[in-house]
Design a protein around this motif. Structure first.
Motif, short mmCIF file in Angstrom:
data_model
loop_
_atom_site.label_atom_id
_atom_site.label_comp_id
_atom_site.label_asym_id
_atom_site.label_seq_id
_atom_site.Cartn_x
_atom_site.Cartn_y
_atom_site.Cartn_z
N ASP A 31 2.86 -5.47 -5.16
CA ASP A 31 3.44 -3.73 -5.90
C ASP A 31 2.06 -2.97 -6.17
O ASP A 31 2.49 -2.11 -6.30
N LEU A 32 0.98 -3.14 -6.84
CA LEU A 32 -0.14 -3.07 -6.44
C LEU A 32 -1.08 -3.34 -5.63
O LEU A 32 -2.03 -2.19 -5.22
N THR A 72 -0.95 -0.55 -3.60
CA THR A 72 -1.79 0.46 -3.25
C THR A 72 -1.85 1.78 -4.30
O THR A 72 -2.45 2.71 -4.04
N ALA A 73 -1.75 0.55 -5.39
CA ALA A 73 -1.71 1.43 -6.62
C ALA A 73 -3.30 1.85 -7.29
O ALA A 73 -4.34 0.61 -6.44
N THR A 74 -3.52 3.26 -7.35
CA THR A 74 -5.36 2.75 -7.97
C THR A 74 -5.23 2.35 -9.19
O THR A 74 -4.57 1.60 -9.89
#
Lengths: 1145, 499
Positions: free
Chosen positions: A780-781, A783-785
């Motif tokens: 879930d992270l 592609t998170a910045t």
């Protein structure tokens, strides 16, 4: 042109060859060896090969077999068909020889004086890659390649050398040798014929060499799995589980061992193979590698069935022996090649990786069409039945993949910590702390299950818990070593639990999450606290809780727990012939997936309930918590199925434990005591303690908050199913924390459950939640910045690392704080007092201090009895109702309330000689051990001290022993009639069930003049001894089930004494027997229970496909065929026939 | 490239978007966990029930008990004894209680561990104590002269037993023990000229007991070797004349410690000064305590009231005397007792305490000590002019106050209950009902202020009647018996019911 070259006949065994066959024939035709003839043996190909052969190699001879036979049997045909050849060149139909191959092989045979010569085998499509350069063998017959997979040929193997096996694709064999050996073993249908032939060649003194200068290309259609084994071949097996190539290889390796070794080496090596194969089988079962497990089982089954044939063949081999096994052994590899290979693979790929790769290979090798059709059940119409939904495959995410070596190293470190932390317990004796008491012996353990009478209290006929049977079965497996059984039962719980958690989270597809969750579950201090406090139930639930949750999760059918996750890959919906009627029940069962799930979870629950009855509460509460949480998180309709499953499984468990359950329910309102004896509320664990899972000496550190903190991570990061399941995990954990907290406070009345039991599912849910946090970080992270989420993850990981420190520190001493000395040692002197007569010991203390099952005496005080000294596991699981032993509690209650100062006299009718007051789980020894202490109610000690007939004879820290100066032996005799006992026979109505009050000075015995009779060890159901005329008093209940049989064989008259016991009037002196007669109901109940267990086990085992195929094969064969070894369609029955010419023939 | 970037941005936006209901779930988890933590802190786990007070070894078994005992020692049998003994049994239950009485005398040969006499065979008698009635027995009947011990085994409860010793020097009364103990403590003995201090060790159990005896004096502890390892046989009595080995000590505390088994210990102090004298029969205390209570004490003008303190511990004890008058409190007095030593506080010499006014005394100490009280009547008074009693550590809501005799067999000629004092050591007023024992006939109903004492005079409680005192709050009850010249000379604490 005539040459001096020895004639060579190339024998090509062909069966439905593919388009490559022409290239094979062409390569033979292009050989630069003039004296080469080609004989094609068509092994019942679908279409006659004569035309194809004639088109490419018109000079070749073709011999067609109408029925498919094994490679060996077909090849042996050459012995009857060919005359005058010096060499046979046995070829598969998928090899292509280089033009000089034959002459190089023959040349090398002359040069090396070799009987068998093998060429260098390279890949069909890439001749630079090696396939075989001869093969090696270890002492167990395991064949080992001399080259690595895909190894490039740089000439590194180009030296001529002796090898043990010439691989079978293309082999030059001297004719005279072949004749002496009697050809191939016709019993070897496929796989392993080369090993067998070469080994026998070695035995007769022939050399087997590899001539790398000679090369062939080999497609390896069969061995590589591209071409399935013809189902018509007589390989054995059954339609549902056809014999795989692996199984063929294994059985033929074993056959070679049994045939080719002399008696001495056979005696030496075969036991080693048995051990290795047993281990291999167990590991394969554990790893879910059923093909390997079946292969091992099949190898032994097949060979054991044809021992007679093997013996005959062995005699033939030994008749030609020229070399001893010692010399042959020099040519073999040392050690176990298979074990080395497996270990290497585990190191490279990890435990599951090694087996997963093998499973994939097996699936690939199985090939879809023919074998699968053979495996599928066929309906009467002949069409394959539709397959049931299959297990959702584990979709490993690339981000969650962990290198096998890292995983293996992690698990090894975790295992090392557990082993190091337990080393003193594993290598020494486990002290009798809490519920860790020794089993009485293999027979006695089983006996308790079957006896129908249990010595707890003053005796009861309440059926025994199945735990005795389970322990007995484990003890049987361990050859009656009950000490080892205890250790296995205790210490297997920890890895079982961790494994359960890994399996629980596996559907989320992250190896890293599985790894972390498993390690967290191992790092949580709960199991070690259970060890330190002697809580068997806590350990059992630690092992079982993840599996219980797994069943419930799958029952929801919510992603990623796919529906039908436990369903068989192939539904046994129909079988031909007479099996239809027999399997109707199982087919019906297969169609009711919920019922199957109930049975599975029910069996698991029954096992857990046997050792920890509160497991029933755990299962139901877990199901309810799961359903309740889904009301909030959505999809509650699905989640409610988990509740139904829990209830259904509990019903199944109840049925499986039916006699015991009836005994429990017979206690009425007191049945709740089966879950545990109430403990003082003053020492209840706080909410924070429960959240930290530190209910004992291990992990009593703020660092253990880390697990709960880290478990919050998925609530903050996760999305989709990971988030929802994290929410459900938290719900489950909170519910169990809450239940443990409420019960500890005493707010649920008499319901008392050990917190280690209730915390186990909370721990599993917490570990799962932590794992979900890792999975969320990966998925879930992705592609998170960079932001707080990543920081939170790092913080959680650091917290986890810190959280493990208390457990790691506790591992250093090596015994998880379990005391070294126990009360059994402190009070061992009691056993020596049996000479004065059989006696009971009344144990008083906190229920956690006692070494046996107990009943509540109010205010957190528990009481229990044992016979002849300290208790063993016989007294571990009491009947729910104390029966007449409740009088002991009443008497103690009277003493505590100051209503008697003659407690000893009141306990005497039960044969209580010692009253032991425990305030700790073990003796307190300064600077040696400081065990957990559990104070008794403050009024107990003064009350006991006030008793005029209790002598405080022994006091140590944690234990005080009072000797009852008014005691009466359990089995005693008085002259004449016992007026005292008879008078005491009528307990006044409305009384608490103790002796009527009498005014007598201290030292006045309840039954004056009584002396012990009928000696014997404790907890027996029969006592024999000389008895003079008079009255015999027996303090065993129920009195109506005991009888005293005199020398005449007739029962002596019985009357009541003390209201619950019995007295027998003995008219004549002689040897008498006091024995228990339980009647038919107890054995009948046990029988019903056993039948139920066997029925459910049979249904589930069938479903799991664990029943060995050969068992069914034998059964089927016994129906359809006469007994005996597999008939080999032999050439002897075939007309020799003429050599068919090629196209013109 | 552009497509890839926009896809990545879409994924990032998706990641940042909260999962539906995330914060509700997080909030629910936090609220539940924190809320329960708060509840856990607020609703503290119950503390374990405190150990019941030892009740000085004299509690009365409740009515309806299955068995109970009374263990009396310290008296003497036969006309030649220093004191005659009568035992009174008061049955508060509505049923007859049967008893087996076993009496015996000490061998009387040798002393301490060297006692070698052969004990005479005990005499056993069956008794019936009538419902709500009293009975008096002479335990020495049929026995040779000598120190006496008597045990009663009852087939019920509710029976209070006290014994009265009397002789030429006066008389004294004391409750009998209801249980044995491995340790007993005494304060206030003396072996100066004119005094005879006898220590009786009675083992009513069926197992022998081995006992060590030591003595606390102002100059430290004395451990006579003769008194170490005294063998008290099962059912036997050993009587020791303390003055034989502890001579000339003005103030003695006695410590009895059993190495094995349990005994009952009592001291009989006889003081004689020519024509007059006194007797003090005291049952020991099973354990030292940090709190001791005396319900009623009265300073006479010229008499002497002395509190004796013995500290068997190894640390100094600072004892604080809280003196509660009926309507006021006196500034506390502190007395320091050295380790393993004794001390006294002469209350009659304190100007803070008014004379002829009954007051309640509560002694609080920083270490466990033993406290007793002695009263000496003004010079020239008729005997008895001296008496002593042990304090009590017990407070209870139900007491039995035995009579100093029965009409046909008074403890001494003219014996009567002179007063009955009830003090309330708590912080809440206690409503007290005094009834005639067994009958429930009310005698007095009154309220006692916290920290003070209420005394019923002879006009209310006079005669030979036993009483039961019921109170709404735990109180202490003490009876003063006559004939005596001064209050406190012949007195004893009541017997608390265990429930």
């Amino acid at each position: 042109m005539e040459t001096l070259a020895p004639p060579v006949v190339a024998v090509v065994v062909a069966h439905d060859p593919g388009p490559w066959f022409e290239e094979t024939l062409a390569s033979l035709g292009s050989q630069d060896y003039a004296e080469l003839s080609v004989l094609v043996l068509d092994n019942a190909s679908a279409s006659d090969l004569t035309t194809r052969v004639a088109a490419v190699l018109p000079t070749a001879y073709v011999r067609r077999f109408e029925a498919p036979q094994g490679y060996g049997a077909v090849s042996d045909e050459v012995r009857t068909m060919v005359d005058g050849a010096d060499y046979y060149l046995f070829c598969h139909d998928d090899v292509a020889l280089f033009p000089d191959t034959v002459h190089l092989l023959v040349e090398e045979s002359f040069r090396s004086n070799a009987g068998i010569v093998s060429p260098k085998v390279v890949e069909w499509g890439d001749p630079d890659r090696l396939v075989h350069v001869g093969m090696a063998v270890d002492k167990a017959g395991s064949v080992v390649e001399r080259v690595q997979p895909f190894e490039i040929d740089h000439g590194q193997h180009d030296a001529v050398r002796d090898v043990f096996v010439a691989p079978g694709g293309c082999t030059l064999v001297r004719t005279d040798l072949f004749e002496e050996l009697g050809g191939f073993d016709p019993g070897i249908v496929a796989m392993g014929e080369d090993l067998d032939l070469c080994w026998r060649a070695q035995v007769v003194g022939a050399r087997v060499v590899v001539a790398p200068a000679a090369r062939v290309r080999h497609l390896e259609e069969l061995a590589g799995g591209a071409r399935p084994l013809d189902p018509a071949l007589p390989v054995g097996g059954d339609p549902e589980h056809p014999v795989t190539l692996q199984a063929l290889q294994r059985r033929h390796e074993l056959l070679a061992v049994l045939k080719c070794y002399g008696w001495f080496h056979r005696l030496r090596v075969v036991p080693q193979i048995v051990v290795l194969n047993t281990g291999e089988y167990l590991v394969a079962v554990v790893a879910g590698n059923r093909p390997r497990a079946r292969a091992v089982a099949h190898a032994w089954g097949w060979n054991l069935r044809r021992l007679g044939t093997t013996r005959r063949l062995r005699r033939e081999v030994q008749a030609h022996r020229r070399l001893g096994d010692k010399e042959i052994r020099v040519l073999q590899l040392r050690g176990s090649a298979r074990l080395s290979s497996y270990t290497r693979r585990v190191f490279q790929l990890g435990f599951h990786g090694a087996h997963a790769d093998e499973l994939q290979s097996a699936e690939a090798a199985a090939g879809p069409p023919a074998v699968a059709v053979a495996a599928l059940p066929v309906d009467p119409g002949g069409a394959p039945a539709p397959a049931a939904p299959v297990v959702a495959p584990v979709a490993l995410t690339e981000r969650g993949r962990v290198r096998g070596r890292v995983r293996l190293a992690t698990w090894l470190v975790a295992a090392l910590v557990v082993v190091v932390g337990s080393r003193q317990l594993l290598t020494g004796t486990i002290p009798s702390i809490g519920q860790f008491v020794p089993f009485p012996g293999w027979g006695a353990t089983f006996g308790q299950f079957f006896a129908g009478w249990h010595p707890s209290g003053v005796g009861t006929t309440a059926p025994a818990t199945p735990a005795f049977a389970v322990a007995g079965v484990v003890g049987t497996v361990l050859l009656g070593a009950m000490g080892l059984t205890q250790k296995v039962l205790l210490f297997a719980c920890i890895p079982l639990g961790a494994w359960g958690v890994v399996r629980l989270i596996r559907p989320f597809g992250s190896q890293r999450a599985s790894l972390v969750a498993g390690v967290v579950y191992l790092a949580i201090p709960l199991p070690y606290d259970a060890l330190a406090l002697g809580r068997l139930g806590g350990l059992a639930l630690f092992a079982g809780a993840p599996w219980v949750l797994g069943h419930l999760f799958r029952a929801t059918g919510l992603a990623p727990y796919a529906p039908g996750g436990s369903a068989p890959a192939v539904a046994p919906t129909g079988r031909p012939g007479g099996r239809r009627a027999r399997s109707a029940g199982r087919r019906w069962l297969a169609g009711h997936r919920t019922l199957r799930a109930c049975l599975l979870l029910g069996v698991l629950e029954a096992l857990l309930v046997s050792f920890a009855p509160a497991a029933a509460v755990v299962v139901v509460v877990a199901g309810a918590a799961l359903a309740g949480s889904s009301v909030v998180l959505g999809q509650w309709h699905s989640a409610v199925r988990a509740l139904w499953l829990a209830l259904g499984a509990t019903a199944v468990a109840g049925v499986l434990c039916l006699p015991w359950l009836i005994g429990v329910l017979a206690a009425g309102r007191g049945a709740v005591a089966v879950f545990g004896t109430p403990t003082p509320t003053s020492g209840a664990a706080s909410w924070g303690t429960l959240l930290r899972f530190s209910v004992g000496p291990i992990g009593d550190s703020p660092l253990t908050w880390a697990f709960v903190v880290a478990a919050l991570l998925p609530l903050l990061l996760a999305r989709g199913p990971r988030f929802r399941w994290a929410g459900r995990c938290w719900s489950i954990a909170i519910v169990f924390w809450f239940v443990a907290w409420v019960i500890g406070r005493g707010w649920l009345g008499d319901l008392a459950i050990d917190p280690t039991v209730l915390l186990a599912p909370a721990a599993a849910a917490t570990a799962l939640s932590v794992g979900l946090g890792i999975a969320a970080f990966e998925e879930d992270l992705r592609t998170a910045t960079f932001g707080w989420r990543q920081i939170a993850t790092v913080a959680a990981v650091v917290a986890l690392a810190l959280g493990t420190l208390p457990t790691l520190a506790s591992a250093v001493p090596g015994r998880w704080d379990l005391p070294q000395n126990d009360f059994a040692q402190t009070l061992a002197w009691m056993h020596a007092q049996r000479g004065a007569g059989a006696f009971r010991v009344l144990w008083l203390g906190d229920p956690r201090s006692l070494n046996q099952g107990s009943w509540s005496s109010g205010d957190g005080l528990a009481y229990a009895t044992s016979e002849g000294g300290t208790p063993d596991a016989t007294w571990l699981w009491n009947g729910t109702s104390p029966g007449p032993a409740a009088q002991l509690s009443s008497a103690v209650g009277l003493a505590r309330s100051g209503r008697t100062d003659r407690l000893g006299a009141m306990l005497a009718p039960a044969g209580v000689r010692y009253v032991v007051e425990l305030t700790a789980i073990a003796p307190v020894i300064p600077q040696v051990q400081t065990p957990a202490s559990y104070p008794v109610p403050a009024d107990l000690s003064p009350a006991l001290g006030r008793q005029l007939d209790l002598d405080p004879m022994f006091t140590e820290s944690g234990v005080t022993v009072y000797a009852n100066t008014d005691w009466l032996p359990e089995r005693s005799w008085v002259a004449g009639s016992s007026a005292h006992a008879a008078a005491a026979g009528a307990i006044p109505s409305g009384s608490p069930g103790v002796l009527p009050p009498t005014a007598s000075p201290p030292g006045t015995r309840v039954v004056p003049g009584a002396r012990p009779v009928l000696p014997g060890p404790p907890a027996q159901r029969s006592y024999t001894g000389p008895v003079p005329p008079g009255t015999v008093l027996a303090a065993v209940a129920p009195a109506g089930r005991w009888s005293l049989v005199g020398p005449s064989g007739t029962a002596d008259p019985r009357s009541s004494s003390f209201g619950w016991a019995a007295q027998y009037r003995v008219a004549a002196a002689g040897t008498a027997i006091l024995r228990f007669d339980g009647g038919p109901w107890a054995p009948l109940g046990v029988l019903v229970e056993l039948v139920l267990w066997l029925a459910v086990a049979a249904a589930l085992i069938e479903r799991r496909g664990v029943v060995r195929p050969w068992v069914r094969a034998v059964a089927r064969r016994s129906q359809h065929r006469p007994a005996g070894p597999d008939p080999i369609p032999g050439l002897a029955d075939e007309p020799t026939g003429d050599l068919q010419a090629g196209a013109d023939g | 490239m552009t497509e890839s970037m926009s896809r990545q941005a879409r994924l990032q936006r998706q990641t940042r978007r909260p999962a539906p209901g995330r914060w509700a779930v997080v909030a629910a988890v936090v609220v539940v966990v924190a809320g329960l933590a708060l509840v856990d802190r607020v609703v503290a786990a119950p503390t374990p029930a405190p150990a019941p007070s030892s009740a000085d070894g004299v509690p009365v078994a409740p009515v309806g008990s299955y068995s109970s005992s009374a263990l009396c020692t310290g008296g003497a049998a036969g006309p030649d004894g220093l004191a005659g003994t009568t035992i009174y049994l008061t049955n508060t239950s509505p049923v007859d209680v049967h008893a087996v009485m076993t009496s015996q005398v000490a061998p009387g040969t040798g002393s301490g561990a060297a006692s070698t006499g052969t004990p005479a065979a005990p005499v056993q008698r069956d008794l019936v104590v009538p419902a709500r009635g009293q009975a008096a027995v002479n335990p020495g009947a049929g026995l040779a002269a000598g120190d006496l011990a008597t045990s009663f085994a009852f087939d019920g409860g509710g029976v209070g037993v006290n014994q009265v010793v009397s002789g030429a020097g006066g008389w004294s009364t004391s409750p009998c023990a209801s249980a044995t103990s491995p340790s007993w403590y005494f304060a206030g003995g003396t072996t100066t000229a004119g005094n005879a201090l006898t220590l009786d060790l009675f083992n009513p159990t069926s197992t022998p007991s081995v006992v060590d005896v030591s003595f606390l004096t102002p100059s430290g502890v004395l451990v006579p070797s003769t008194y170490q390892g005294i063998d008290v046989p099962a059912g036997g009595l050993v009587s020791e004349n303390v003055g034989d080995f502890v001579q000339g000590q003005d103030e003695i505390g006695t410590v009895v410690a059993a190495q094995s088994g349990g005994v009952v210990a009592a001291e009989l102090q006889q003081w004689s000064s020519g024509a007059t004298g006194g007797i003090g029969l005291r049952l020991g205390s099973p354990s030292p305590s940090t709190v001791w209570r005396f319900a009623q004490t009265t300073n006479t003008g010229t008499g002497t009231t002395t509190f004796h303190l013995a500290n068997p511990g190894s640390t100094p004890a600072v004892a604080t005397f809280a003196i509660g008058l009926p309507l006021a409190r006196v500034v506390p007095v502190q007395v320091t007792v050295a380790p393993q030593s004794v001390a006294t506080f002469v209350a009659s010499a304190s100007h803070r305490v008014p004379t002829q006014t009954p007051y309640a005394v509560t002694v609080s100490s920083t270490a466990a000590i033993v406290v007793s009280r002695s009263v000496q009547a003004p010079p020239g008074s008729p005997p008895p002019v001296w008496g002593a009693m042990a304090g009590t550590t017990t407070t209870a809501v139900h007491w039995l106050v035995p009579a100093p005799g029965v009409p046909n067999a008074p403890g001494t000629p003219g014996a009567t209950v002179q007063s009955l004092g009830v003090s309330d050591p708590g912080a809440v007023p206690a409503r007290v009902v005094v009834t005639v024992a067994g009958t429930g006939t009310p005698v007095a109903v009154f309220t006692v202020a916290p920290g003070s004492v209420a005394v019923l005079g002879g006009g209310t409680v006079g005669g030979l009647r036993a009483f039961e005192v019921r109170s709404s709050q735990p109180v202490v009850v003490e009876e003063d018996s006559g004939p005596s010249v001064a209050a406190g000379v012949v007195s004893s604490t009541g017997m608390p019911f265990t429930s």
